[in-house]
Design a protein around this motif. Structure first.
Motif, PDB file in Angstrom:
ATOM      1  N   SER A 152      57.406  15.127  -2.047  1.00 19.47           N
ATOM      2  CA  SER A 152      56.541  16.064  -1.323  1.00 19.47           C
ATOM      3  C   SER A 152      55.204  16.225  -2.022  1.00 19.47           C
ATOM      4  CB  SER A 152      57.233  17.425  -1.189  1.00 19.47           C
ATOM      5  OG  SER A 152      58.385  17.331  -0.379  1.00 19.47           O
ATOM      6  N   VAL A 153      55.197  16.172  -3.349  1.00 15.58           N
ATOM      7  CA  VAL A 153      53.939  16.240  -4.090  1.00 15.58           C
ATOM      8  C   VAL A 153      53.055  15.054  -3.732  1.00 15.58           C
ATOM      9  CG1 VAL A 153      52.907  16.203  -6.385  1.00 15.58           C
ATOM     10  CG2 VAL A 153      54.975  17.542  -5.974  1.00 15.58           C
ATOM     11  N   VAL A 154      53.643  13.865  -3.703  1.00 20.27           N
ATOM     12  CA  VAL A 154      52.878  12.668  -3.359  1.00 20.27           C
ATOM     13  C   VAL A 154      52.359  12.749  -1.933  1.00 20.27           C
ATOM     14  CG1 VAL A 154      53.068  10.181  -2.991  1.00 20.27           C
ATOM     15  CG2 VAL A 154      54.068  11.214  -5.039  1.00 20.27           C
ATOM     16  N   ALA A 155      53.208  13.202  -1.009  1.00 19.51           N
ATOM     17  CA  ALA A 155      52.779  13.332   0.386  1.00 19.51           C
ATOM     18  C   ALA A 155      51.642  14.337   0.512  1.00 19.51           C
ATOM     19  CB  ALA A 155      53.961  13.744   1.256  1.00 19.51           C
ATOM     20  N   ALA A 156      51.727  15.440  -0.226  1.00 21.71           N
ATOM     21  CA  ALA A 156      50.655  16.436  -0.185  1.00 21.71           C
ATOM     22  C   ALA A 156      49.366  15.871  -0.760  1.00 21.71           C
ATOM     23  CB  ALA A 156      51.081  17.683  -0.947  1.00 21.71           C
ATOM     24  N   ILE A 157      49.460  15.056  -1.810  1.00 20.45           N
ATOM     25  CA  ILE A 157      48.257  14.431  -2.383  1.00 20.45           C
ATOM     26  C   ILE A 157      47.570  13.552  -1.349  1.00 20.45           C
ATOM     27  CG2 ILE A 157      47.486  12.718  -4.075  1.00 20.45           C
ATOM     28  CD1 ILE A 157      49.540  13.878  -6.007  1.00 20.45           C
ATOM     29  N   VAL A 158      48.360  12.802  -0.594  1.00 17.86           N
ATOM     30  CA  VAL A 158      47.782  11.954   0.456  1.00 17.86           C
ATOM     31  C   VAL A 158      47.082  12.809   1.509  1.00 17.86           C
ATOM     32  CG1 VAL A 158      48.326  10.315   2.300  1.00 17.86           C
ATOM     33  CG2 VAL A 158      49.443  10.108   0.069  1.00 17.86           C
ATOM     34  N   LEU A 159      47.716  13.905   1.912  1.00 15.31           N
ATOM     35  CA  LEU A 159      47.104  14.787   2.906  1.00 15.31           C
ATOM     36  C   LEU A 159      45.820  15.418   2.378  1.00 15.31           C
ATOM     37  CD1 LEU A 159      50.212  16.615   4.418  1.00 15.31           C
ATOM     38  CD2 LEU A 159      48.754  14.919   5.538  1.00 15.31           C
ATOM     39  N   ILE A 160      45.840  15.846   1.119  1.00 15.49           N
ATOM     40  CA  ILE A 160      44.637  16.429   0.517  1.00 15.49           C
ATOM     41  C   ILE A 160      43.495  15.417   0.516  1.00 15.49           C
ATOM     42  CG2 ILE A 160      43.665  17.285  -1.647  1.00 15.49           C
ATOM     43  CD1 ILE A 160      46.447  18.490  -2.231  1.00 15.49           C
ATOM     44  N   GLY A 161      43.807  14.174   0.159  1.00 13.23           N
ATOM     45  CA  GLY A 161      42.777  13.136   0.156  1.00 13.23           C
ATOM     46  C   GLY A 161      42.228  12.854   1.540  1.00 13.23           C
ATOM     47  N   LEU A 162      43.105  12.817   2.552  1.00 14.46           N
ATOM     48  CA  LEU A 162      42.643  12.538   3.916  1.00 14.46           C
ATOM     49  C   LEU A 162      41.763  13.664   4.454  1.00 14.46           C
ATOM     50  CD1 LEU A 162      45.884  11.008   5.507  1.00 14.46           C
ATOM     51  CD2 LEU A 162      43.802   9.805   4.816  1.00 14.46           C
ATOM     52  N   VAL A 163      42.166  14.907   4.194  1.00 20.44           N
ATOM     53  CA  VAL A 163      41.348  16.039   4.646  1.00 20.44           C
ATOM     54  C   VAL A 163      39.997  16.030   3.938  1.00 20.44           C
ATOM     55  CG1 VAL A 163      41.178  18.549   4.698  1.00 20.44           C
ATOM     56  CG2 VAL A 163      43.329  17.440   5.282  1.00 20.44           C
ATOM     57  N   GLY A 164      40.001  15.763   2.641  1.00 20.99           N
ATOM     58  CA  GLY A 164      38.732  15.666   1.919  1.00 20.99           C
ATOM     59  C   GLY A 164      37.844  14.561   2.454  1.00 20.99           C
ATOM     60  N   LEU A 165      38.452  13.437   2.830  1.00 24.97           N
ATOM     61  CA  LEU A 165      37.680  12.337   3.409  1.00 24.97           C
ATOM     62  C   LEU A 165      37.042  12.739   4.728  1.00 24.97           C
ATOM     63  CD1 LEU A 165      36.903   9.311   3.304  1.00 24.97           C
ATOM     64  CD2 LEU A 165      39.037   8.830   4.516  1.00 24.97           C
ATOM     65  N   ILE A 166      37.774  13.473   5.547  1.00 27.13           N
ATOM     66  CA  ILE A 166      37.231  13.911   6.835  1.00 27.13           C
ATOM     67  C   ILE A 166      36.077  14.896   6.629  1.00 27.13           C
ATOM     68  CG2 ILE A 166      37.774  15.205   8.935  1.00 27.13           C
ATOM     69  CD1 ILE A 166      40.611  14.057   8.749  1.00 27.13           C
ATOM     70  N   LEU A 167      36.260  15.837   5.726  1.00 28.93           N
ATOM     71  CA  LEU A 167      35.189  16.808   5.462  1.00 28.93           C
ATOM     72  C   LEU A 167      33.929  16.116   4.946  1.00 28.93           C
ATOM     73  CD1 LEU A 167      37.265  19.666   3.764  1.00 28.93           C
ATOM     74  CD2 LEU A 167      36.424  19.579   6.118  1.00 28.93           C
ATOM     75  N   ASP A 168      34.116  15.159   4.046  1.00 28.48           N
ATOM     76  CA  ASP A 168      32.961  14.443   3.508  1.00 28.48           C
ATOM     77  C   ASP A 168      32.288  13.602   4.581  1.00 28.48           C
ATOM     78  OD1 ASP A 168      31.451  13.618   0.988  1.00 28.48           O
ATOM     79  OD2 ASP A 168      32.066  11.662   1.780  1.00 28.48           O
TER      80      ASP A 168
END
Length: 302
Positions: free
Chosen positions: A269-285
């Motif tokens: 779940s930690v790894v999955a959350a890291i992927v989600l955090i990265g994707l959301v950050g990519l969208i915001l950027d």
């Protein structure tokens, strides 16, 4: 500016066109309509395919290194385990079974709400203060030392102070986002306002611009690209900081989800959350990059 060619020179330059033997006739289609549009489209598609191929290659290298790390350590989840957990989390992201059992979508929504609140406060205050400091030499000399002292302070160092002020962890998290996202916007805005060309200042004096007219037609348009750059940096910092702050505070947010999953021994779940955090950050950027490109185009057109 008048041309330096004399009538004789112009006739001499026109003679080679006459010597080609071209006969007058009906005008042909415009050059743009004769352009090979299919070739241009093919070139763009080839470029996109090439970029996609390199992205796939880079992702494959990372996944391979991840798999090698998982084979050497039993505690590290394999990429397939992380992918399965991510699919499971996204299958029902908005369930709510109480304070300690919520879907990852609700945690992301809470974090985004805190980030946008703190970022909006930092954007408004940072732009206004940056314009003032950049346009006024005395204000720059007065406040620049303070900014340089406070800017390197770790975001987590601010959390106890705001927690003591508000006695509320979520509200303290918002103000940690505010204080850490403030500096990139303020500094970039001040730099853009201080680098206005002297010609623009002279024109404003000639036309006797008031303060509002000067800000509208000279100060803000010239500082806008720097403002967008500062906002982009501030958003990236805000999204990184919220994860760390939520690990210390409260019982909600994507940072809390990561920390709670780690305490439960669920590294997938930690790894999955890291992927989600990265994707959301990519969208915001990507959103802010699009705004920065639009601002640059408008600056060139103006």
């Amino acid at each position: 500016m008048t041309s330096s060619l004399t009538p004789t020179d112009q006739t001499d330059q026109a003679e080679p066109a006459v010597a080609t033997g071209a006969q007058p006739g009906p005008p042909g289609p415009p050059a743009a309509s004769r352009a090979p549009t299919t070739g241009a489209r093919g070139g763009r598609l080839a470029e996109l395919a090439r970029g996609f191929g390199w992205a796939v290659l880079g992702t494959a290298v990372v996944v391979l290194l991840w798999q090698l790390a998982a084979t050497r350590s039993a505690d590290v989840p394999a990429p397939l385990d992380g992918a399965r957990t991510l699919i499971d989390l996204l299958s029902d992201p908005f369930y709510d079974n109480g304070p300690n059992d919520k879907g990852v979508g609700l945690h992301l929504g809470t974090s985004l709400q805190r980030v946008f609140t703190g970022f909006a406060m930092a954007a408004v205050f940072g732009v206004l203060a940056g314009l003032l400091i950049g346009a006024n030499r005395r204000a720059w000399l007065a406040f620049n030392p303070v900014i340089q002292v406070l800017r390197p302070v770790s975001p987590l160092a601010w959390f106890p102070i705001w927690l003591a002020v508000f006695k509320d962890a979520p509200q303290a998290s918002v103000f940690v986002i505010f204080i850490t996202a403030l500096w990139p916007t303020l500094i970039n805005t001040a730099a853009g306002a201080a680098q206005i060309p002297q010609d623009h200042r002279n024109v404003a004096r000639v036309f006797r611009f008031g303060r509002i007219a000067y800000m509208r037609h000279v100060l803000i348009p010239n500082a806008l690209p720097s403002i967008i750059t500062g906002l982009r940096l501030s958003m990236g910092i805000a999204w990184m900081v919220i994860v760390a702050v939520e690990m210390l505070s409260g019982n909600s947010g994507i940072g809390f989800f990561v920390w709670d999953s780690y305490n439960a021994g669920n590294l997938s779940s930690v790894v999955a959350a890291i992927v989600l955090i990265g994707l959301v950050g990519l969208i915001l950027d990507a959103i802010l990059v699009r705004l920065s490109r639009k601002a640059a185009i408008e600056e060139v057109q103006s």
